[in-house]
Design a protein around this motif. Structure first.
Motif, PDB file in Angstrom:
ATOM      1  N   GLY A  93       0.818  -1.213   0.000  1.00 52.11           N
ATOM      2  CA  GLY A  93       0.000   0.000   0.000  1.00 52.11           C
ATOM      3  C   GLY A  93       0.848   1.256   0.000  1.00 52.11           C
ATOM      4  O   GLY A  93       0.527   2.246  -0.668  1.00 52.11           O
ATOM      5  N   ALA A  94       1.956   1.223   0.727  1.00 56.36           N
ATOM      6  CA  ALA A  94       2.860   2.376   0.744  1.00 56.36           C
ATOM      7  C   ALA A  94       3.464   2.615  -0.633  1.00 56.36           C
ATOM      8  O   ALA A  94       3.636   3.771  -1.054  1.00 56.36           O
ATOM      9  CB  ALA A  94       3.957   2.163   1.789  1.00 56.36           C
ATOM     10  N   VAL A  95       3.775   1.545  -1.362  1.00 56.53           N
ATOM     11  CA  VAL A  95       4.336   1.695  -2.709  1.00 56.53           C
ATOM     12  C   VAL A  95       3.378   2.475  -3.605  1.00 56.53           C
ATOM     13  O   VAL A  95       3.816   3.265  -4.438  1.00 56.53           O
ATOM     14  CB  VAL A  95       4.679   0.315  -3.326  1.00 56.53           C
ATOM     15  CG1 VAL A  95       5.067   0.439  -4.795  1.00 56.53           C
ATOM     16  CG2 VAL A  95       5.804  -0.354  -2.530  1.00 56.53           C
ATOM     17  N   THR A  96       2.064   2.276  -3.431  1.00 57.72           N
ATOM     18  CA  THR A  96       1.099   2.991  -4.280  1.00 57.72           C
ATOM     19  C   THR A  96       1.166   4.501  -4.072  1.00 57.72           C
ATOM     20  O   THR A  96       0.795   5.268  -4.953  1.00 57.72           O
ATOM     21  CB  THR A  96      -0.358   2.519  -4.048  1.00 57.72           C
ATOM     22  OG1 THR A  96      -0.786   2.891  -2.741  1.00 57.72           O
ATOM     23  CG2 THR A  96      -0.495   1.034  -4.265  1.00 57.72           C
ATOM     24  N   GLU A  97       1.646   4.904  -2.907  1.00 57.09           N
ATOM     25  CA  GLU A  97       1.767   6.329  -2.606  1.00 57.09           C
ATOM     26  C   GLU A  97       3.109   6.901  -3.044  1.00 57.09           C
ATOM     27  O   GLU A  97       3.272   8.109  -3.144  1.00 57.09           O
ATOM     28  CB  GLU A  97       1.579   6.551  -1.104  1.00 57.09           C
ATOM     29  CG  GLU A  97       0.199   6.136  -0.623  1.00 57.09           C
ATOM     30  CD  GLU A  97       0.095   6.144   0.891  1.00 57.09           C
ATOM     31  OE1 GLU A  97       0.987   6.699   1.570  1.00 57.09           O
ATOM     32  OE2 GLU A  97      -0.886   5.578   1.391  1.00 57.09           O
ATOM     33  N   GLY A  98       4.079   6.031  -3.277  1.00 50.55           N
ATOM     34  CA  GLY A  98       5.413   6.447  -3.694  1.00 50.55           C
ATOM     35  C   GLY A  98       6.452   5.594  -3.001  1.00 50.55           C
ATOM     36  O   GLY A  98       6.258   5.169  -1.853  1.00 50.55           O
ATOM     37  N   GLY A  99       7.539   5.343  -3.700  1.00 53.65           N
ATOM     38  CA  GLY A  99       8.570   4.466  -3.163  1.00 53.65           C
ATOM     39  C   GLY A  99       9.111   4.899  -1.815  1.00 53.65           C
ATOM     40  O   GLY A  99       9.411   4.064  -0.960  1.00 53.65           O
ATOM     41  N   HIS A 100       9.233   6.192  -1.605  1.00 50.72           N
ATOM     42  CA  HIS A 100       9.778   6.677  -0.336  1.00 50.72           C
ATOM     43  C   HIS A 100       8.809   6.504   0.822  1.00 50.72           C
ATOM     44  O   HIS A 100       9.181   6.724   1.974  1.00 50.72           O
ATOM     45  CB  HIS A 100      10.202   8.141  -0.445  1.00 50.72           C
ATOM     46  CG  HIS A 100      11.390   8.341  -1.320  1.00 50.72           C
ATOM     47  ND1 HIS A 100      12.651   7.876  -0.990  1.00 50.72           N
ATOM     48  CD2 HIS A 100      11.522   8.923  -2.536  1.00 50.72           C
ATOM     49  CE1 HIS A 100      13.500   8.173  -1.945  1.00 50.72           C
ATOM     50  NE2 HIS A 100      12.839   8.812  -2.902  1.00 50.72           N
ATOM     51  N   ARG A 101       7.581   6.106   0.534  1.00 44.54           N
ATOM     52  CA  ARG A 101       6.600   5.845   1.597  1.00 44.54           C
ATOM     53  C   ARG A 101       6.843   4.504   2.283  1.00 44.54           C
ATOM     54  O   ARG A 101       6.256   4.230   3.320  1.00 44.54           O
ATOM     55  CB  ARG A 101       5.181   5.880   1.039  1.00 44.54           C
ATOM     56  CG  ARG A 101       4.791   7.172   0.400  1.00 44.54           C
ATOM     57  CD  ARG A 101       4.637   8.241   1.427  1.00 44.54           C
ATOM     58  NE  ARG A 101       4.170   9.445   0.740  1.00 44.54           N
ATOM     59  CZ  ARG A 101       3.693  10.482   1.335  1.00 44.54           C
ATOM     60  NH1 ARG A 101       3.606  10.496   2.651  1.00 44.54           N
ATOM     61  NH2 ARG A 101       3.313  11.522   0.646  1.00 44.54           N
ATOM     62  N   VAL A 102       7.690   3.682   1.695  1.00 44.72           N
ATOM     63  CA  VAL A 102       8.055   2.413   2.336  1.00 44.72           C
ATOM     64  C   VAL A 102       9.093   2.752   3.400  1.00 44.72           C
ATOM     65  O   VAL A 102      10.274   2.888   3.120  1.00 44.72           O
ATOM     66  CB  VAL A 102       8.598   1.386   1.311  1.00 44.72           C
ATOM     67  CG1 VAL A 102       8.969   0.086   2.032  1.00 44.72           C
ATOM     68  CG2 VAL A 102       7.580   1.126   0.215  1.00 44.72           C
ATOM     69  N   SER A 103       8.607   2.887   4.608  1.00 43.02           N
ATOM     70  CA  SER A 103       9.449   3.367   5.708  1.00 43.02           C
ATOM     71  C   SER A 103      10.200   2.229   6.390  1.00 43.02           C
ATOM     72  O   SER A 103       9.846   1.053   6.259  1.00 43.02           O
ATOM     73  CB  SER A 103       8.567   4.071   6.745  1.00 43.02           C
ATOM     74  OG  SER A 103       7.690   3.124   7.338  1.00 43.02           O
ATOM     75  N   ASP A 104      11.225   2.614   7.142  1.00 42.94           N
ATOM     76  CA  ASP A 104      11.950   1.643   7.961  1.00 42.94           C
ATOM     77  C   ASP A 104      10.986   0.935   8.914  1.00 42.94           C
ATOM     78  O   ASP A 104      11.109  -0.263   9.146  1.00 42.94           O
ATOM     79  CB  ASP A 104      13.052   2.333   8.766  1.00 42.94           C
ATOM     80  CG  ASP A 104      14.195   2.834   7.901  1.00 42.94           C
ATOM     81  OD1 ASP A 104      14.324   2.390   6.743  1.00 42.94           O
ATOM     82  OD2 ASP A 104      14.969   3.681   8.398  1.00 42.94           O
ATOM     83  N   GLU A 105      10.025   1.661   9.434  1.00 43.72           N
ATOM     84  CA  GLU A 105       9.053   1.083  10.369  1.00 43.72           C
ATOM     85  C   GLU A 105       8.217   0.000   9.685  1.00 43.72           C
ATOM     86  O   GLU A 105       8.004  -1.075  10.257  1.00 43.72           O
ATOM     87  CB  GLU A 105       8.140   2.176  10.929  1.00 43.72           C
ATOM     88  CG  GLU A 105       7.119   1.643  11.907  1.00 43.72           C
ATOM     89  CD  GLU A 105       6.187   2.728  12.429  1.00 43.72           C
ATOM     90  OE1 GLU A 105       5.183   2.330  13.045  1.00 43.72           O
ATOM     91  OE2 GLU A 105       6.453   3.926  12.247  1.00 43.72           O
ATOM     92  N   LEU A 106       7.742   0.250   8.468  1.00 48.24           N
ATOM     93  CA  LEU A 106       6.976  -0.768   7.746  1.00 48.24           C
ATOM     94  C   LEU A 106       7.815  -2.013   7.477  1.00 48.24           C
ATOM     95  O   LEU A 106       7.341  -3.137   7.630  1.00 48.24           O
ATOM     96  CB  LEU A 106       6.448  -0.209   6.423  1.00 48.24           C
ATOM     97  CG  LEU A 106       5.275   0.764   6.498  1.00 48.24           C
ATOM     98  CD1 LEU A 106       5.013   1.379   5.127  1.00 48.24           C
ATOM     99  CD2 LEU A 106       4.041   0.077   7.033  1.00 48.24           C
ATOM    100  N   VAL A 107       9.066  -1.796   7.096  1.00 46.97           N
ATOM    101  CA  VAL A 107       9.957  -2.920   6.817  1.00 46.97           C
ATOM    102  C   VAL A 107      10.246  -3.707   8.094  1.00 46.97           C
ATOM    103  O   VAL A 107      10.200  -4.949   8.100  1.00 46.97           O
ATOM    104  CB  VAL A 107      11.265  -2.429   6.144  1.00 46.97           C
ATOM    105  CG1 VAL A 107      12.296  -3.543   6.073  1.00 46.97           C
ATOM    106  CG2 VAL A 107      10.959  -1.869   4.758  1.00 46.97           C
ATOM    107  N   GLU A 108      10.508  -3.017   9.180  1.00 45.39           N
ATOM    108  CA  GLU A 108      10.785  -3.703  10.444  1.00 45.39           C
ATOM    109  C   GLU A 108       9.555  -4.453  10.946  1.00 45.39           C
ATOM    110  O   GLU A 108       9.682  -5.561  11.495  1.00 45.39           O
ATOM    111  CB  GLU A 108      11.298  -2.715  11.499  1.00 45.39           C
ATOM    112  CG  GLU A 108      12.716  -2.256  11.235  1.00 45.39           C
ATOM    113  CD  GLU A 108      13.682  -3.410  11.008  1.00 45.39           C
ATOM    114  OE1 GLU A 108      13.661  -4.396  11.778  1.00 45.39           O
ATOM    115  OE2 GLU A 108      14.454  -3.349  10.026  1.00 45.39           O
ATOM    116  N   THR A 109       8.377  -3.894  10.766  1.00 49.64           N
ATOM    117  CA  THR A 109       7.148  -4.590  11.151  1.00 49.64           C
ATOM    118  C   THR A 109       6.994  -5.871  10.344  1.00 49.64           C
ATOM    119  O   THR A 109       6.644  -6.927  10.889  1.00 49.64           O
ATOM    120  CB  THR A 109       5.915  -3.676  10.961  1.00 49.64           C
ATOM    121  OG1 THR A 109       6.063  -2.531  11.811  1.00 49.64           O
ATOM    122  CG2 THR A 109       4.627  -4.395  11.285  1.00 49.64           C
TER     123      THR A 109
END
Length: 178
Positions: free
Chosen positions: A104-120
């Motif tokens: 879902g973050a990718v749909t908003e833009g690549g930089h929306r894929v945060s460290d927090e999302l990845v760590e989760t």
């Protein structure tokens, strides 16, 4: 009416791919590899990611055709629901929930894929390869959604048409004579 001439009987992306086979074959090969190639994610999970991204991008053809594929891959209703509502779906694994949040973050833009999302996602058990595949599938679907809608591809309205597509995609994948 599509903005470019497409063959009769080839709705959505298939008609667009047939319009220009030189690129169409490559796009079809990419989608086949992403959705049916080697991956720790199941084909149904990958279809769920693609359908969810398509719903987020408001691409009716892609959302409906990929959602229709999920049950024909032998998956339960929870993945079909996840294709519509994403991480809020009931009955999905914490890992898939976290990967859908990444998609879902990718749909908003690549930089929306945060460290927090990845760590989760990692905390829920996602591997580096699963993260990679999720982001690449989401990015490819963003491209496909804009391709389909940007050229105003034929979008059927009947559920039966999408069910037929779902059967074919589950059985044959994405490579098709163009």
């Amino acid at each position: 009416m599509p903005h470019v001439p497409v063959p009769d009987g080839l709705p959505g992306i298939t008609g667009l791919l047939a319009f220009k086979p030189a690129t169409g074959v490559r796009v079809a090969d990419l989608m086949h590899e992403l959705l049916r190639g080697e991956s720790p994610l199941t084909p149904a999970e990958r279809e769920t990611i693609g359908a969810y991204v398509s719903h987020r991008n408001e691409c009716e053809f892609c959302a409906r055709s990929h959602s229709a594929t999920i049950p024909h891959l032998g998956s339960g209703a929870e993945l079909s629901e996840a294709a519509l509502v994403g991480p809020a779906a009931e009955g999905i694994s914490p890992k898939l929930r976290a990967l859908l949040a990444v998609a879902g973050a990718v749909t908003e833009g690549g930089h929306r894929v945060s460290d927090e999302l990845v760590e989760t996602a990692r905390a829920a058990g996602a591997t580096d390869e699963e993260l990679h595949d999720t982001v690449l599938i989401a990015a490819a679907f963003c491209m496909a959604n804009r391709y389909v809608d940007g050229l105003d591809a034929v979008t059927p309205t009947e559920d039966a048409a999408y069910d037929q597509m779902g059967v074919r995609l589950a059985r044959e994948g994405y490579r098709r004579a163009l």
